[in-house]
Design a protein around this motif. Structure first.
Motif, mmCIF file in Angstrom:
data_model
loop_
_atom_site.group_PDB
_atom_site.id
_atom_site.type_symbol
_atom_site.label_atom_id
_atom_site.label_comp_id
_atom_site.label_asym_id
_atom_site.label_seq_id
_atom_site.Cartn_x
_atom_site.Cartn_y
_atom_site.Cartn_z
ATOM 1 N N PRO A 1 0.804 -1.243 0.000
ATOM 2 C CA PRO A 1 0.000 0.000 0.000
ATOM 3 C C PRO A 1 0.827 1.279 0.000
ATOM 4 O O PRO A 1 0.434 2.282 -0.595
ATOM 5 C CB PRO A 1 -0.827 -0.125 1.283
ATOM 6 C CG PRO A 1 -0.899 -1.589 1.549
ATOM 7 C CD PRO A 1 0.408 -2.157 1.092
ATOM 8 N N GLU A 2 2.012 1.249 0.650
ATOM 9 C CA GLU A 2 2.841 2.451 0.735
ATOM 10 C C GLU A 2 3.290 2.950 -0.638
ATOM 11 O O GLU A 2 3.583 4.138 -0.805
ATOM 12 C CB GLU A 2 4.081 2.172 1.600
ATOM 13 C CG GLU A 2 3.791 1.963 3.080
ATOM 14 C CD GLU A 2 3.280 0.558 3.375
ATOM 15 O OE1 GLU A 2 2.890 0.298 4.529
ATOM 16 O OE2 GLU A 2 3.277 -0.288 2.451
ATOM 17 N N VAL A 3 3.341 2.048 -1.607
ATOM 18 C CA VAL A 3 3.772 2.428 -2.945
ATOM 19 C C VAL A 3 2.822 3.459 -3.549
ATOM 20 O O VAL A 3 3.231 4.389 -4.243
ATOM 21 C CB VAL A 3 3.859 1.181 -3.861
ATOM 22 C CG1 VAL A 3 4.104 1.590 -5.322
ATOM 23 C CG2 VAL A 3 4.973 0.247 -3.381
ATOM 24 N N TYR A 4 1.527 3.319 -3.264
ATOM 25 C CA TYR A 4 0.522 4.212 -3.848
ATOM 26 C C TYR A 4 0.340 5.511 -3.061
ATOM 27 O O TYR A 4 -0.391 6.399 -3.486
ATOM 28 C CB TYR A 4 -0.821 3.492 -3.934
ATOM 29 C CG TYR A 4 -0.835 2.383 -4.962
ATOM 30 C CD1 TYR A 4 -0.800 2.676 -6.326
ATOM 31 C CD2 TYR A 4 -0.872 1.054 -4.563
ATOM 32 C CE1 TYR A 4 -0.813 1.665 -7.273
ATOM 33 C CE2 TYR A 4 -0.882 0.027 -5.509
ATOM 34 C CZ TYR A 4 -0.854 0.339 -6.867
ATOM 35 O OH TYR A 4 -0.854 -0.675 -7.795
ATOM 36 N N GLU A 5 0.998 5.620 -1.924
ATOM 37 C CA GLU A 5 0.858 6.834 -1.121
ATOM 38 C C GLU A 5 1.586 8.021 -1.738
ATOM 39 O O GLU A 5 1.336 9.166 -1.376
ATOM 40 C CB GLU A 5 1.371 6.575 0.300
ATOM 41 C CG GLU A 5 0.483 5.613 1.094
ATOM 42 C CD GLU A 5 1.026 5.335 2.485
ATOM 43 O OE1 GLU A 5 2.076 5.929 2.846
ATOM 44 O OE2 GLU A 5 0.413 4.525 3.204
ATOM 45 N N ASN A 6 2.516 7.735 -2.649
ATOM 46 C CA ASN A 6 3.262 8.803 -3.330
ATOM 47 C C ASN A 6 3.105 8.583 -4.832
ATOM 48 O O ASN A 6 3.972 7.981 -5.480
ATOM 49 C CB ASN A 6 4.746 8.753 -2.930
ATOM 50 C CG ASN A 6 4.928 8.896 -1.433
ATOM 51 O OD1 ASN A 6 4.931 9.987 -0.906
ATOM 52 N ND2 ASN A 6 5.076 7.760 -0.751
ATOM 53 N N PRO A 7 2.009 9.056 -5.414
ATOM 54 C CA PRO A 7 1.678 8.694 -6.797
ATOM 55 C C PRO A 7 2.615 9.254 -7.858
ATOM 56 O O PRO A 7 2.721 8.690 -8.941
ATOM 57 C CB PRO A 7 0.265 9.258 -6.979
ATOM 58 C CG PRO A 7 0.162 10.355 -5.972
ATOM 59 C CD PRO A 7 0.966 9.905 -4.801
#
Length: 305
Positions: free
Chosen positions: A35-41
């Motif tokens: 999920p952390e990957v999508y926190e910085n689009p």
């Protein structure tokens, strides 16, 4: 996660392409994105580098997999701070694997396994060498782990600069000087160096025409009309004819652009005498290999001014 510089990259779009290719070969693909990957689009990066390097990895996973095999990808955010986000891809296949001896040489261009069952992996080294070079250009690295008969795992670690909004990059790009549409004749005999240089330059918008020795560079320049090339990148040590002699022959041609076209020397040596030799041969500038895209871009822009 989307990178943007001179283009656009989406991890989901890439996975769709890989999935379609794998499905055609009867392979199953599994993608796990934390999920952390999508926190910085949005991040600053090199989309062309990333896509080309990743495709080299996935192509091997597809080509050398077993029947009804699997390709599994795990993406995670390894580290983050105010400026840099570091991501890690772990790509595993259930393929034929790589022997221990060959694994130690996998980043050497053009090495091959041999003629036995292990030779199924022949040709891997060039793709791995290109991928490794591109990842390193981006400040990252590539590791390969494998066991013969059991599959291979590729671990890619890459840092990216944080980006706030897509429009920020568009503004920044228009304010920077560019080599967009610059026509470059690249003379380089090493296929790996040639391919990496071409990719780096084309991502910046240049149009690159490649030859593999000095004689072909002279022929390409002399047989094409003036204006076909804006600049020449000339390797020094090449078979048939080296860069110094090729430059001298170009400068002696009876045409106006033979004197005016910038010729930049490419060499692994950066000693004062090497730079002087390049100048004496009629070259305009000198850049050491391996190429750094920021450095060569700045030199190109300065020469074309």
């Amino acid at each position: 996660m989307n990178t943007h510089s001179s283009g656009y990259y989406s991890i989901d779009e890439e996975y769709t392409i890989i999935g379609m290719q794998a499905q055609e070969q009867g392979l199953t693909t599994v993608m796990e994105i934390e999920p952390e990957v999508y926190e910085n689009p949005y991040i600053y990066g090199s989309p062309l580098h990333l896509i080309r390097a990743m495709m080299n990895i996935y192509s091997n996973c597809i080509k050398y997999n077993k029947e009804n095999g699997e390709i599994r990808t795990h993406v995670r955010l390894l580290h983050s701070d105010e400026k840099i986000l570091t991501y890690q891809w772990t790509i595993s296949d259930t393929g034929i694997g790589i022997s221990e001896d060959y694994l130690s040489r996998i980043f050497e261009p053009f090495t091959q396994e041999g003629t036995d069952v292990r030779s199924v992996y022949q040709g891997t080294s060039q793709g791995m060498s290109i991928a490794k070079a591109l990842f390193e250009q981006m400040g990252g690295n590539l590791e390969v782990f494998s066991k013969l008969g059991e599959g291979s795992t590729f671990v890619i670690t890459l840092p990216f600069e944080r980006a706030q909004e897509l429009k920020t990059t568009v503004i920044e790009k228009t304010e920077r000087e560019s080599i967009q549409d610059i026509k470059i004749l690249l003379a380089e005999d090493n296929e790996l160096n040639q391919e990496v240089a071409r990719i780096l330059l084309e991502e910046e918008g240049a149009k690159v025409f490649c030859v593999n020795n000095g004689q072909k560079a002279v022929e390409a320049f002399s047989t094409h009309p003036a204006g076909s090339y804006d600049l020449i990148l000339m390797d020094i040590m090449m078979p048939v004819m080296g860069g110094y002699e090729a430059t001298r022959q170009i400068r002696r041609l009876d045409r106006t652009d033979a004197q005016s076209i910038p010729i930049i020397a490419l060499t692994a040596n950066a000693f004062a005498e090497d730079i002087q030799h390049a100048m004496d041969a009629g070259m305009n500038a000198h850049v050491a290999k391996p190429l750094n895209i920021k450095t060569i871009k700045k030199i190109i822009i300065n020469q074309l001014k």
